[in-house]
Design an enzyme around this catalytic site. Structure first.
Site, PDB file in Angstrom:
ATOM      1  N   ASN A 192      57.944  24.767  25.699  1.00  0.00           N
ATOM      2  CA  ASN A 192      58.609  24.597  24.368  1.00  0.00           C
ATOM      3  C   ASN A 192      58.660  25.869  23.407  1.00  0.00           C
ATOM      4  O   ASN A 192      57.612  26.226  23.193  1.00  0.00           O
ATOM      5  CB  ASN A 192      57.778  23.298  23.778  1.00  0.00           C
ATOM      6  CG  ASN A 192      58.298  23.149  22.461  1.00  0.00           C
ATOM      7  OD1 ASN A 192      59.422  23.240  21.846  1.00  0.00           O
ATOM      8  ND2 ASN A 192      57.050  22.527  21.598  1.00  0.00           N
TER       9      ASN A 192
ATOM     10  N   THR B 269      51.940  19.298  13.259  1.00  0.00           N
ATOM     11  CA  THR B 269      53.304  20.223  12.943  1.00  0.00           C
ATOM     12  C   THR B 269      54.359  18.797  12.630  1.00  0.00           C
ATOM     13  O   THR B 269      54.970  18.964  11.773  1.00  0.00           O
ATOM     14  CB  THR B 269      54.030  20.910  14.151  1.00  0.00           C
ATOM     15  OG1 THR B 269      53.483  20.185  15.410  1.00  0.00           O
ATOM     16  CG2 THR B 269      53.712  22.309  14.453  1.00  0.00           C
TER      17      THR B 269
ATOM     18  N   ALA C 130      54.957  26.474   8.100  1.00  0.00           N
ATOM     19  CA  ALA C 130      54.070  27.807   7.741  1.00  0.00           C
ATOM     20  C   ALA C 130      52.834  27.411   6.857  1.00  0.00           C
ATOM     21  O   ALA C 130      52.245  28.286   6.276  1.00  0.00           O
ATOM     22  CB  ALA C 130      54.779  28.926   6.959  1.00  0.00           C
TER      23      ALA C 130
ATOM     24  N   ARG D 165      47.557  89.472 -17.139  1.00  0.00           N
ATOM     25  CA  ARG D 165      46.310  89.696 -16.366  1.00  0.00           C
ATOM     26  C   ARG D 165      45.831  90.831 -16.752  1.00  0.00           C
ATOM     27  O   ARG D 165      46.516  91.750 -17.214  1.00  0.00           O
ATOM     28  CB  ARG D 165      46.609  89.694 -14.772  1.00  0.00           C
ATOM     29  CG  ARG D 165      47.536  90.771 -14.384  1.00  0.00           C
ATOM     30  CD  ARG D 165      47.853  90.825 -12.945  1.00  0.00           C
ATOM     31  NE  ARG D 165      48.396  92.074 -12.320  1.00  0.00           N
ATOM     32  CZ  ARG D 165      49.345  92.019 -11.507  1.00  0.00           C
ATOM     33  NH1 ARG D 165      49.593  90.923 -10.821  1.00  0.00           N
ATOM     34  NH2 ARG D 165      49.997  93.217 -11.233  1.00  0.00           N
TER      35      ARG D 165
ATOM     36  N   GLY E 127      53.349  24.505  24.772  1.00  0.00           N
ATOM     37  CA  GLY E 127      53.687  23.243  25.237  1.00  0.00           C
ATOM     38  C   GLY E 127      54.404  23.490  26.208  1.00  0.00           C
ATOM     39  O   GLY E 127      55.394  24.241  26.634  1.00  0.00           O
TER      40      GLY E 127
ATOM     41  N   LYS F 298      56.236  66.598  -7.276  1.00  0.00           N
ATOM     42  CA  LYS F 298      56.318  65.472  -7.951  1.00  0.00           C
ATOM     43  C   LYS F 298      57.351  65.394  -8.967  1.00  0.00           C
ATOM     44  O   LYS F 298      57.246  66.262  -9.672  1.00  0.00           O
ATOM     45  CB  LYS F 298      54.883  64.911  -8.179  1.00  0.00           C
ATOM     46  CG  LYS F 298      54.857  63.490  -8.790  1.00  0.00           C
ATOM     47  CD  LYS F 298      53.992  63.349 -10.027  1.00  0.00           C
ATOM     48  CE  LYS F 298      54.499  63.958 -11.303  1.00  0.00           C
ATOM     49  NZ  LYS F 298      53.644  63.839 -12.749  1.00  0.00           N
TER      50      LYS F 298
ATOM     51  N   ASN G 220      50.521  70.855 -15.333  1.00  0.00           N
ATOM     52  CA  ASN G 220      51.492  69.625 -16.098  1.00  0.00           C
ATOM     53  C   ASN G 220      50.543  68.919 -17.014  1.00  0.00           C
ATOM     54  O   ASN G 220      51.093  68.056 -17.603  1.00  0.00           O
ATOM     55  CB  ASN G 220      52.341  69.142 -15.070  1.00  0.00           C
ATOM     56  CG  ASN G 220      51.674  68.488 -14.044  1.00  0.00           C
ATOM     57  OD1 ASN G 220      50.664  68.718 -13.669  1.00  0.00           O
ATOM     58  ND2 ASN G 220      52.098  67.383 -13.635  1.00  0.00           N
TER      59      ASN G 220
ATOM     60  N   ARG H 162      43.488  31.165  15.121  1.00  0.00           N
ATOM     61  CA  ARG H 162      43.242  32.326  16.150  1.00  0.00           C
ATOM     62  C   ARG H 162      43.520  33.620  15.823  1.00  0.00           C
ATOM     63  O   ARG H 162      43.180  34.579  16.399  1.00  0.00           O
ATOM     64  CB  ARG H 162      44.269  31.833  17.216  1.00  0.00           C
ATOM     65  CG  ARG H 162      43.934  30.647  18.058  1.00  0.00           C
ATOM     66  CD  ARG H 162      44.958  29.902  18.801  1.00  0.00           C
ATOM     67  NE  ARG H 162      45.981  29.066  17.900  1.00  0.00           N
ATOM     68  CZ  ARG H 162      47.042  28.616  18.412  1.00  0.00           C
ATOM     69  NH1 ARG H 162      47.451  28.648  19.595  1.00  0.00           N
ATOM     70  NH2 ARG H 162      47.894  27.878  17.629  1.00  0.00           N
TER      71      ARG H 162
ATOM     72  N   TYR I  63      51.368  73.430  -5.960  1.00  0.00           N
ATOM     73  CA  TYR I  63      51.835  72.108  -6.559  1.00  0.00           C
ATOM     74  C   TYR I  63      52.918  72.465  -7.824  1.00  0.00           C
ATOM     75  O   TYR I  63      52.901  73.156  -8.632  1.00  0.00           O
ATOM     76  CB  TYR I  63      50.615  71.626  -7.493  1.00  0.00           C
ATOM     77  CG  TYR I  63      50.818  70.286  -8.163  1.00  0.00           C
ATOM     78  CD1 TYR I  63      51.267  69.300  -7.548  1.00  0.00           C
ATOM     79  CD2 TYR I  63      50.762  70.260  -9.796  1.00  0.00           C
ATOM     80  CE1 TYR I  63      51.760  68.121  -8.299  1.00  0.00           C
ATOM     81  CE2 TYR I  63      51.072  69.253 -10.259  1.00  0.00           C
ATOM     82  CZ  TYR I  63      51.476  67.865  -9.723  1.00  0.00           C
ATOM     83  OH  TYR I  63      52.015  66.895 -10.448  1.00  0.00           O
TER      84      TYR I  63
HETATM   85  C1  UD1 Z   1      53.494  24.891  18.927  1.00  0.00           C
HETATM   86  C2  UD1 Z   1      53.875  23.603  19.857  1.00  0.00           C
HETATM   87  C3  UD1 Z   1      53.961  24.046  21.096  1.00  0.00           C
HETATM   88  C4  UD1 Z   1      55.038  25.317  21.300  1.00  0.00           C
HETATM   89  C5  UD1 Z   1      54.411  26.578  20.399  1.00  0.00           C
HETATM   90  C6  UD1 Z   1      55.651  27.603  20.314  1.00  0.00           C
HETATM   91  C7  UD1 Z   1      53.269  21.847  18.636  1.00  0.00           C
HETATM   92  C8  UD1 Z   1      52.031  20.820  18.550  1.00  0.00           C
HETATM   93  N1  UD1 Z   1      53.028  22.558  19.672  1.00  0.00           N
HETATM   94  O1  UD1 Z   1      52.422  25.355  19.310  1.00  0.00           O
HETATM   95  O2  UD1 Z   1      54.694  23.254  21.913  1.00  0.00           O
HETATM   96  O3  UD1 Z   1      54.986  25.757  22.664  1.00  0.00           O
HETATM   97  O4  UD1 Z   1      54.478  26.025  18.978  1.00  0.00           O
HETATM   98  O5  UD1 Z   1      55.144  28.697  19.743  1.00  0.00           O
HETATM   99  O6  UD1 Z   1      54.052  21.548  17.770  1.00  0.00           O
HETATM  100  N2  UD1 Z   1      51.722  24.145  10.987  1.00  0.00           N
HETATM  101  C9  UD1 Z   1      52.169  23.686   9.854  1.00  0.00           C
HETATM  102  N3  UD1 Z   1      51.286  22.538   9.532  1.00  0.00           N
HETATM  103  C10 UD1 Z   1      50.284  22.235  10.517  1.00  0.00           C
HETATM  104  C11 UD1 Z   1      50.181  22.758  11.700  1.00  0.00           C
HETATM  105  C12 UD1 Z   1      50.978  23.899  11.993  1.00  0.00           C
HETATM  106  O7  UD1 Z   1      53.010  24.054   9.081  1.00  0.00           O
HETATM  107  O8  UD1 Z   1      49.537  21.214  10.272  1.00  0.00           O
HETATM  108  C13 UD1 Z   1      52.830  25.414  11.478  1.00  0.00           C
HETATM  109  C14 UD1 Z   1      52.020  26.703  11.647  1.00  0.00           C
HETATM  110  O9  UD1 Z   1      51.827  27.312  10.476  1.00  0.00           O
HETATM  111  C15 UD1 Z   1      53.035  27.503  12.487  1.00  0.00           C
HETATM  112  C16 UD1 Z   1      54.082  26.310  13.346  1.00  0.00           C
HETATM  113  O10 UD1 Z   1      53.505  24.965  12.520  1.00  0.00           O
HETATM  114  O11 UD1 Z   1      53.901  28.116  11.874  1.00  0.00           O
HETATM  115  C17 UD1 Z   1      53.354  25.971  14.777  1.00  0.00           C
HETATM  116  O12 UD1 Z   1      52.006  25.728  14.699  1.00  0.00           O
HETATM  117  P1  UD1 Z   1      50.798  26.536  15.714  1.00  0.00           P
HETATM  118  O13 UD1 Z   1      49.623  26.008  15.465  1.00  0.00           O
HETATM  119  O14 UD1 Z   1      51.104  27.956  15.813  1.00  0.00           O
HETATM  120  O15 UD1 Z   1      51.468  25.823  16.999  1.00  0.00           O
HETATM  121  P2  UD1 Z   1      51.226  26.655  18.376  1.00  0.00           P
HETATM  122  O16 UD1 Z   1      49.963  26.230  19.118  1.00  0.00           O
HETATM  123  O17 UD1 Z   1      51.800  27.651  18.464  1.00  0.00           O
HETATM  124 MG    MG Z   2      52.268  29.197  17.155  1.00  0.00          MG
END
Ligand code: UD1
Ligand code: MG
Length: 452
Positions: free
Chosen positions: A165, A78, A8, A430, A135, A341, A376, A14, A356
């Site tokens: 994926n 990731t 996370a 009154r 992916g 309230k 009140n 985006r 009220y």
């Molecule tokens: C990712 C997968 C993709 C898959 C999709 C499913 C990769 C490269 N791609 O793409 O194959 O189909 O999820 O939803 O993994 N995050 C980090 N650190 C980072 C980058 C990302 O913690 O440096 C976290 C993000 O906060 C997020 C999660 O990893 O919760 C996935 O990252 P995101 O950028 O959403 O990847 P997708 O483009 O959705």
């Molecule tokens: Mg994602």
């Protein structure tokens, strides 16, 4: 033994927001609540949440959970995110990797994936009509995965692959360590992709429940997932004997209880902590938040009820506002434009129009007439109003608190009451009326001339 790692740390570019993606509101919770809840339901040895972008804000929000937090300093991808979690993973455990942005994943799905996985490393894939943004899974044969290719690195043929994926992986700790070492940022984004741990020989679990893998990367996806969650909740209650007039247009938080044969009309919101009894009717545009409603209650159009308790056979609204601390004991009638309230109404008491009532205890069978007000607040502090049983209060009466009214009292319309009233008395406050012969016509005639 299981360790769950939740990714996370991403920037959530985006979403086009200054807010971290995982703190977006989603169907009555924050996005990050969903993966943490599902992880907790698996009862793992440890949950590690990887934070980075706006880490302090997210950390503060998730401090209510028993989870470990690691910080990924730069969002290099990731795979790099999982690397930061490695030192905290419980030795000898299996590692389940989830993303912070997949709110529809449920316990059954993950349990089946874990139970059926035999390889050292495996992932969940699914087939979708529109694979855009995900992916793609490349296979040599039905069984044999070759690799995962991100949308941005796909050639035209690869773009046409509909198996995607999910972003959920399971690995032994030792295999994961070994595979992460080999991940290089050789891709269009120059990131360390976790997808690169999947290669020839990896396991895969193809799920048919493709709708559960919707990832939230844009606000449009957030709205789609949100709609699905609301609909799932509505269906749950429909299957438990609740009538929902329009299941696509009601907003029910996930920890609420609704009794059988209760009817929910369109555009109703029922928020966390609420419990609604049987045979109730909750009409359009009402909001019920953290409130307990007994059986046979009607909440009419456009009413707002917060942290209140409503006894059986009461009616509230249309357009009533019950603020925190309202307690209606039962058989009460609260009409339009009434605000209450921190007040209690005994059985059978009513305030039907434009009132009220704050910091008051109202006895049984009391009628508060139209335009009744408890004064009140004196500008500095709040004071209590106490009204006994079987009291009739005429229209446009003000009780200036602190004040006590006994049982069986009658208060004349238009009175401003400043002194306590003993039981059985009539109070009139009154000035006496004078009728001056002909003065009305004289005034009106003169006034009319002036205007012309
Ligand atoms: C990712 C997968 C993709 C898959 C999709 C499913 C990769 C490269 N791609 O793409 O194959 O189909 O999820 O939803 O993994 N995050 C980090 N650190 C980072 C980058 C990302 O913690 O440096 C976290 C993000 O906060 C997020 C999660 O990893 O919760 C996935 O990252 P995101 O950028 O959403 O990847 P997708 O483009 O959705
Ligand atoms: Mg994602």
């Amino acid at each position: 033994m299981l360790t769950v790692v939740i990714l996370a740390a991403g920037k959530g570019t985006r979403m086009v927001s200054s807010k971290p993606k995982v703190l977006f509101d989603l169907a009555g919770k924050k996005m990050i609540d969903y993966p943490i809840s599902v992880a907790l339901s698996l009862k793992p040895k440890k949950i590690i949440v990887v934070l980075g972008n706006k880490a302090e804000e997210v950390e503060e929000y998730i401090s209510k959970y028993k989870v470990d937090i690691v910080i990924q300093k730069a969002q290099l991808g990731t795979a790099d995110a999982v690397k930061t979690a490695l030192p905290k993973i419980v030795a000898g455990s299996k590692v389940l990797i989830l993303s912070g942005d997949m709110p529809l994943i449920d316990k059954d799905l993950l349990t089946t994936f874990i139970d059926e996985t035999t390889s050292d490393v495996s992932f969940i894939s699914t087939k979708v009509d529109n694979p855009e943004g995900y992916g793609r899974v490349l296979r040599a044969s039905k069984q044999d995965v070759i690799k995962i290719v991100e949308e941005k690195d796909c050639n035209e043929n690869e773009k046409n692959i509909h198996e995607i994926n999910s972003g959920i992986y399971l690995s032994t700790l030792s295999k994961l360590k070994e595979l992460l070492k080999g991940v290089k940022p050789n891709n269009s984004q120059k990131e360390y992709y976790l997808t690169d741990i999947i290669m020839h020989g990896s396991g895969s679990f193809i799920s048919k429940e493709s709708e559960k893998f919707l990832g939230v990367n844009t606000r449009e996806q957030l709205s789609v997932v949100s709609k699905k969650l609301w609909l799932m909740r509505a269906k749950y209650h429909l299957n438990n004997g609740v009538d929902i007039i329009d299941p696509t247009n009601c907003y029910l938080d996930d920890d609420i209880v609704i009794g059988t044969d209760t009817e929910i009309y369109p555009n109703v919101t029922i928020k966390s902590g609420s419990k609604i009894g049987k045979n109730c009717k909750i009409f359009n545009n009402s909001v019920i938040d953290n409130s307990i409603i007994a059986d046979d209650v009607e909440i009419k159009y456009g009413s707002v009820i917060e942290s209140s308790k409503i006894g059986s056979k009461s009616t509230v609204g249309p357009m009533a506002r019950l603020r925190p601390g309202t307690v209606l004991k039962g058989l009460n009638k609260i009409g339009n434009f009434v605000e209450i309230k921190e007040s209690e109404f005994g059985i059978g008491s009513q305030a039907s129009h434009l009132s009220y009532i704050g910091d008051a205890t109202i006895g049984k069978d009391v009628n508060l007439g139209c335009g009744f007000i408890t004064c009140n607040y004196d500008g500095a502090s709040k004071h209590k109003t106490v009204v006994g049983n079987n009291v009739f209060v005429g229209s446009d009466v003000q009780l200036i608190a602190p004040i006590k009214v006994g049982d069986n009292v009658l208060i004349a319309a238009g009175s401003t009451i400043v002194k306590d009233i003993n039981s059985s008395d009539l109070a009139v406050a009154r000035s006496e009326q004078k009728n001056i012969k002909g003065a009305g016509l004289k005034y009106l005639t003169k006034n009319k001339k002036k205007k012309r």
